[in-house]
Design a protein around this motif. Structure first.
Motif, PDB file in Angstrom:
ATOM      1  N   HIS A  33       0.862  -1.185   0.000  1.00  0.00           N
ATOM      2  CA  HIS A  33       0.000   0.000   0.000  1.00  0.00           C
ATOM      3  C   HIS A  33       0.894   1.229   0.000  1.00  0.00           C
ATOM      4  O   HIS A  33       1.784   1.334   0.844  1.00  0.00           O
ATOM      5  CB  HIS A  33      -0.856   0.057   1.267  1.00  0.00           C
ATOM      6  N   SER A  84       1.256  -1.711   4.605  1.00  0.00           N
ATOM      7  CA  SER A  84      -0.005  -1.020   4.847  1.00  0.00           C
ATOM      8  C   SER A  84       0.057  -0.246   6.163  1.00  0.00           C
ATOM      9  O   SER A  84       0.853  -0.556   7.044  1.00  0.00           O
ATOM     10  CB  SER A  84      -1.159  -2.022   4.884  1.00  0.00           C
ATOM     11  N   SER A 102      -4.228   3.480   4.987  1.00  0.00           N
ATOM     12  CA  SER A 102      -4.247   2.763   3.700  1.00  0.00           C
ATOM     13  C   SER A 102      -5.144   1.531   3.778  1.00  0.00           C
ATOM     14  O   SER A 102      -5.784   1.169   2.802  1.00  0.00           O
ATOM     15  CB  SER A 102      -2.826   2.386   3.259  1.00  0.00           C
ATOM     16  N   ALA A 108      -8.346   0.861   1.387  1.00  0.00           N
ATOM     17  CA  ALA A 108      -8.475  -0.399   0.639  1.00  0.00           C
ATOM     18  C   ALA A 108      -9.808  -1.066   0.953  1.00  0.00           C
ATOM     19  O   ALA A 108     -10.469  -1.592   0.055  1.00  0.00           O
ATOM     20  CB  ALA A 108      -7.320  -1.338   0.979  1.00  0.00           C
TER      21      ALA A 108
END
Length: 178
Positions: free
Chosen positions: A60, A65, A69, A73
């Motif tokens: 990400h 991540s 993020s 998502a």
């Protein structure tokens, strides 16, 4: 050998790769005890006795991540049958948070890192950040960090399918870790 594969997944692609790595390890070492668990199920009671800890997550914003993020998502995945609530979906805390509570490894324990990523030069990868955290926690790296390609991930925000052959490549990589 006791191996644990820990993964973070939103669309299910990272889970698919993790399961293929587990299959590869089992094939190469039939005597091994191999567990494949989402990050939310990977507490100290699961990871503490591992000789090999394999950790993977999606890429990400060029790396691992983060809370924001992961939320983005999940929102993008909400209208996608492969997204939130689907196979591999893990709405809990991500790897960054999980690493904070990772127990001290057994002496000689090894680690390995992987990610899922788009096939774009500018997409970056999470595997190097994961590997850095493993070494910070005193795991010797069993292999160089590895990335597995997801088609159309960044462009279409679909969490697209894994590129043809990536699942088999992940199984081979898992076997090499044994």
């Amino acid at each position: 050998m006791r191996a644990v594969i820990v993964y973070e997944s939103v669309y299910g692609n990272t889970r698919t790769v993790a399961e293929a790595i587990a299959e590869g390890l089992r094939g190469a070492r039939p005597d091994a005890v191999v567990r494949c668990v989402p990050v939310t199920g990977a507490g100290p009671e699961v990871t503490g006795s591992a000789d090999l800890l394999v950790v993977g997550g999606p890429t990400h914003v060029y790396g691992m991540s983060s809370g924001p993020s992961r939320r983005m998502a999940r929102l993008a995945a909400a209208g996608n049958e492969r997204g939130t609530g689907g196979p591999g979906s893990d709405p809990g805390p991500g790897l960054r948070t999980w690493f904070r509570s990772l127990p001290k490894p057994l002496p000689g324990a090894r680690g390995a890192a992987f990610d899922t990523r788009a096939d774009m030069l500018i997409s970056g990868g999470a595997a190097h950040g994961i590997a850095g955290r493993l070494t910070h926690h005193h795991y010797g790296l069993a292999a160089a960090p590895e990335g597995f390609v997801v088609e159309g991930f960044v462009v279409e925000s679909t969490g697209g399918p894994l590129r043809t052959g990536e699942r088999e490549r992940a199984a081979g990589w898992g076997a090499s870790l044994a």
